[in-house]
Design a protein around this motif. Structure first.
Motif, short mmCIF file in Angstrom:
data_model
loop_
_atom_site.label_atom_id
_atom_site.label_comp_id
_atom_site.label_asym_id
_atom_site.label_seq_id
_atom_site.Cartn_x
_atom_site.Cartn_y
_atom_site.Cartn_z
N UNK A 216 0.83 -1.22 0.00
CA UNK A 216 0.00 0.00 0.00
C UNK A 216 0.86 1.27 0.00
N UNK A 217 2.20 1.11 0.00
CA UNK A 217 3.08 2.27 -0.03
C UNK A 217 3.47 2.78 1.34
N UNK A 218 3.05 2.07 2.40
CA UNK A 218 3.35 2.51 3.76
C UNK A 218 4.74 2.01 4.17
N UNK A 219 5.46 2.83 4.94
CA UNK A 219 6.81 2.43 5.40
C UNK A 219 6.72 1.17 6.26
N UNK A 220 7.55 0.17 5.96
CA UNK A 220 7.53 -1.07 6.76
C UNK A 220 8.44 -0.97 7.97
N UNK A 221 9.28 0.04 8.01
CA UNK A 221 10.25 0.16 9.10
C UNK A 221 11.65 -0.23 8.66
N UNK A 222 11.73 -1.00 7.57
CA UNK A 222 13.05 -1.46 7.11
C UNK A 222 13.73 -0.33 6.31
N UNK A 223 14.97 -0.03 6.68
CA UNK A 223 15.72 1.06 6.08
C UNK A 223 17.03 0.48 5.57
N UNK A 224 17.41 0.88 4.33
CA UNK A 224 18.56 0.24 3.70
C UNK A 224 19.63 1.24 3.26
N UNK A 225 20.88 0.84 3.39
CA UNK A 225 22.04 1.53 2.79
C UNK A 225 22.03 3.04 3.03
N UNK A 226 22.03 3.86 1.98
CA UNK A 226 22.17 5.31 2.18
C UNK A 226 21.02 5.91 3.00
N UNK A 227 19.90 5.22 3.08
CA UNK A 227 18.82 5.70 3.95
C UNK A 227 19.21 5.50 5.42
N UNK A 228 19.99 4.44 5.70
CA UNK A 228 20.49 4.22 7.07
C UNK A 228 21.45 5.35 7.45
N UNK A 229 22.26 5.78 6.50
CA UNK A 229 23.17 6.89 6.76
C UNK A 229 22.41 8.14 7.19
N UNK A 230 21.26 8.34 6.52
CA UNK A 230 20.43 9.50 6.84
C UNK A 230 19.94 9.44 8.30
N UNK A 231 19.52 8.24 8.72
CA UNK A 231 19.05 8.06 10.10
C UNK A 231 20.21 8.31 11.07
N UNK A 232 21.37 7.71 10.77
CA UNK A 232 22.53 7.84 11.67
C UNK A 232 22.95 9.30 11.80
N UNK A 233 22.95 10.00 10.68
CA UNK A 233 23.37 11.41 10.67
C UNK A 233 22.42 12.25 11.52
N UNK A 234 21.11 11.97 11.40
CA UNK A 234 20.15 12.78 12.16
C UNK A 234 20.21 12.48 13.65
N UNK A 235 20.50 11.22 14.01
CA UNK A 235 20.66 10.91 15.43
C UNK A 235 21.91 11.59 15.99
N UNK A 236 22.98 11.58 15.20
CA UNK A 236 24.21 12.25 15.64
C UNK A 236 23.98 13.75 15.76
N UNK A 237 23.26 14.31 14.78
CA UNK A 237 22.98 15.76 14.81
C UNK A 237 22.17 16.15 16.04
N UNK A 238 21.33 15.20 16.51
CA UNK A 238 20.48 15.53 17.66
C UNK A 238 21.24 15.39 18.98
N UNK A 239 22.52 14.97 18.90
CA UNK A 239 23.34 14.82 20.10
C UNK A 239 24.13 16.11 20.31
N UNK A 240 24.04 16.72 21.50
CA UNK A 240 24.72 18.00 21.68
C UNK A 240 26.25 17.82 21.79
N UNK A 241 26.98 18.91 21.62
CA UNK A 241 28.44 18.85 21.56
C UNK A 241 29.06 18.27 22.83
N UNK A 242 28.53 18.64 23.99
CA UNK A 242 29.10 18.16 25.25
C UNK A 242 29.01 16.64 25.32
N UNK A 243 27.82 16.11 25.02
CA UNK A 243 27.63 14.65 25.06
C UNK A 243 28.49 13.97 23.99
N UNK A 244 28.52 14.60 22.81
CA UNK A 244 29.28 14.01 21.71
C UNK A 244 30.77 13.94 22.07
N UNK A 245 31.27 15.02 22.66
CA UNK A 245 32.68 15.06 23.03
C UNK A 245 33.01 13.99 24.06
#
Ligand SMILES: [Zn+2]
Length: 567
Positions: A216-245
């Motif tokens: 039906x075109x609905x997201x199944x939850x499965x994310x592949x390859x460069x789409x995984x990179x997008x998720x990882x980047x956004x999670x990292x971006x949501x981490x503040x500098x102090x925690x990241x450091x």
């Protein structure tokens, strides 16, 4: 330095002032260099009474090392080196311990996650969905609403079609859940996780990536390859500098405790400009090479990210190279629908490597080669399957072949699919292969007949480097490089494994003149180890730790086992 030698130097200095004939000066200089140690200034630091594995074929073994500034000035027996100590020299008695060139992890991903994220630990090594579901439910019940729950899952769970967004939502919709496959190439998210990273039902697939959808075109939850990179980047971006450091600092301290002195970081989760900023601030105790690993958008690859960063932004920091995924990983099958390769376990790992779909087409491969030449930028390629390896070799052959490429050290990361027919082409094009020994154990139980070659590469004269691309423990990786559980005949000797982890990794980053062996003139990057990894029982290798780790002549980790003294 003796008085007589000081006298000779003063005399030479005098001659130079008098604009003495240069040839005579040269001959005189040669004469004073004849006694091997006479010219050597006193050391800042000496290490003696050790068992030195130098990695230098001209002198593979020694007892002692002298360091001045950031470089090694002499390697020899303990008496020779003690003679180089002056009044201010720091001395370390190694009490017979092994010292090796600092380990260089050629393939790692520094990552950061929000500080309140929780890793769900699973009891069995290869759990099924039921165990995972119960563990997630228990964790969800015990943690505040809104917490991110992360779990690493095997191919068995990933390929289980019951495990999807709906199933995870049934466990919890109060928490974001992200299941990551060990390989980092696929994930399964629940609805709150999609919301957290800002990916909605209307998301368009980035090039080389996929958000899987049902009929039906609905997201199944499965994310592949460069789409995984997008998720990882956004999670990292949501981490503040102090925690990241704090997270990076912890990781780098761990590396130092293992005697790792260089990491080549594929900067996918952390945007490279931010990685430079964070690592400069810490500042990093070990050398880090940041390799651009840009994301893609629906319209194509981002060829500009990190391009304007300085090559040497801080003393131990370098920015160099760009990495792209050319395919996925065996047993996850890139973009093929989950479950469409149900018989993969019967056909075996070799077949899954032979069939692995590619993320980009041949035109795009040539574009990557073109950009590498245009920007004088080293090219690193994730190449796990046979089709991507063969296609890239063809692209290189069609864009100048060996005359253009042999000196550029294009890297194939993983190279699981370098089947025997490809090996002569890999050799001819000067490709460097970077293997990750934990992958021999992590992707299921199948043995291989031809996939994941390693010894065959060395036998063919192909430069080999090692990187963890997973658990950082280098001795676990060395143990697996020696045993090669999938194909024991492809295992290396311990010396070959250590050489690949040091000099091989240095070659893979154009740094073999400065790093990778213990010899005069090279950076003083080395590690004194808790046990002799060349003779200890293999299963005990992963327990090895550094007693002392030295980077650029400075002790950056000291287990306080060896006594240091000044005379
Ligand atoms: Zn990787």
């Amino acid at each position: 330095m003796g008085q007589a030698q000081v006298g000779v130097l003063l005399y030479l200095h005098q001659l130079a002032i008098e604009k003495m004939n240069k040839r005579v000066l040269f001959i005189l200089l040669l004469a004073v260099q004849l006694p091997a140690t006479a010219e050597t200034p006193s050391a800042d630091l000496i290490l003696f009474n050790g068992k030195v594995f130098t990695g230098n074929s001209a002198r593979p073994h020694a007892e002692a090392i002298a360091i001045r500034g950031e470089r090694i000035i002499a390697v020899g027996n303990s008496d020779e080196i003690r003679a180089l100590a002056g009044p201010a020299t720091k001395r370390v008695d190694m009490h017979g311990h092994l010292v090796i060139p600092g380990l260089n992890d050629a393939h790692y991903h520094l990552s950061i996650y929000p500080a309140d994220a929780i890793n769900v630990e699973l009891k069995s090594p290869d759990p099924g969905w039921e165990e995972l579901r119960d563990a997630l439910a228990a964790k969800a019940a015990a943690t505040p609403v809104g917490t991110l729950l992360l779990a690493d899952v095997s191919a068995a769970i990933f390929n289980d079609s019951r495990v999807d967004r709906a199933a995870l939502d049934q466990v919890t919709t109060d928490h974001s859940v992200v299941l990551r496959t060990f390989t980092g190439h696929s994930e399964i998210l629940n609805t709150p996780a999609f919301l957290k990273v800002g990916i909605g039902e209307n998301a368009i697939d980035p090039k080389g990536g996929r958000f899987e959808r049902d009929a039906t075109g609905r997201l199944t939850g499965v994310v592949r390859e460069y789409a995984v990179l997008q998720v990882a980047r956004r999670l990292a971006d949501s981490t503040n500098d102090t925690d990241a450091q704090r997270e990076l600092q912890h990781k780098l301290a761990q590396a130092a405790e293992w005697g790792i002195t260089s990491i080549q970081d594929m900067s996918n989760a952390i945007e490279p400009g931010r990685a430079v900023r964070l690592l400069s601030k810490i500042p990093t105790p070990i050398r880090i090479r940041i390799i651009r690993m840009p994301p893609t958008t629906p319209s194509g690859r981002d060829t500009q990210e990190g391009r304007s960063l300085p090559a040497h932004p801080a003393p131990l920091l370098r920015v160099s190279g760009t990495k792209w995924f050319l395919d996925g990983v065996p047993l996850e099958f890139t973009f093929d629908p989950r479950g469409s390769h149900k018989d993969s376990s019967d056909k075996g790992f070799d077949e899954s490597v032979r069939d692995l779909p590619m993320t980009f087409d041949a035109v795009e491969l040539k574009a990557m080669l073109h950009e590498s030449r245009k920007f004088h930028d080293p090219l690193l390629l994730h190449v796990a399957g046979y089709p991507a390896a063969a296609a890239m070799l063809t692209a290189m052959e069609e864009t100048g072949g060996a005359p253009v490429w042999a000196s550029r050290r294009v890297r194939f990361e993983h190279g699981d699919g370098l089947l025997p027919d490809l090996i002569p082409r890999v050799k001819a094009l000067g490709i460097v292969v970077v293997q990750n020994p934990t992958h021999f154990a992590a992707l299921g139980e199948q043995v291989t007949k031809v996939a994941q070659p390693m010894k065959a590469l060395l036998d063919a004269g192909i430069p080999l480097a090692l990187g963890s691309d997973g658990p950082l423990n280098p001795y676990l990786n060395i143990m697996l490089a020696v045993t090669h559980p999938r194909q024991p005949a492809e295992g290396l000797t311990r010396e070959q494994a250590v050489m690949a982890y040091t000099l091989g990794s240095a070659y893979a980053e154009f740094a073999e003149r400065d790093k990778g062996t213990i010899e005069p003139g090279k950076f003083a990057d080395l590690a004194v180890l808790s046990q002799d990894i060349f003779t200890a029982p293999l299963p005990e290798l992963p327990t090895t730790r550094a007693l002392l780790t030295i980077v650029a002549g400075k002790i950056i980790y000291d287990a306080k086992v060896l006594s240091q003294a000044r005379p």
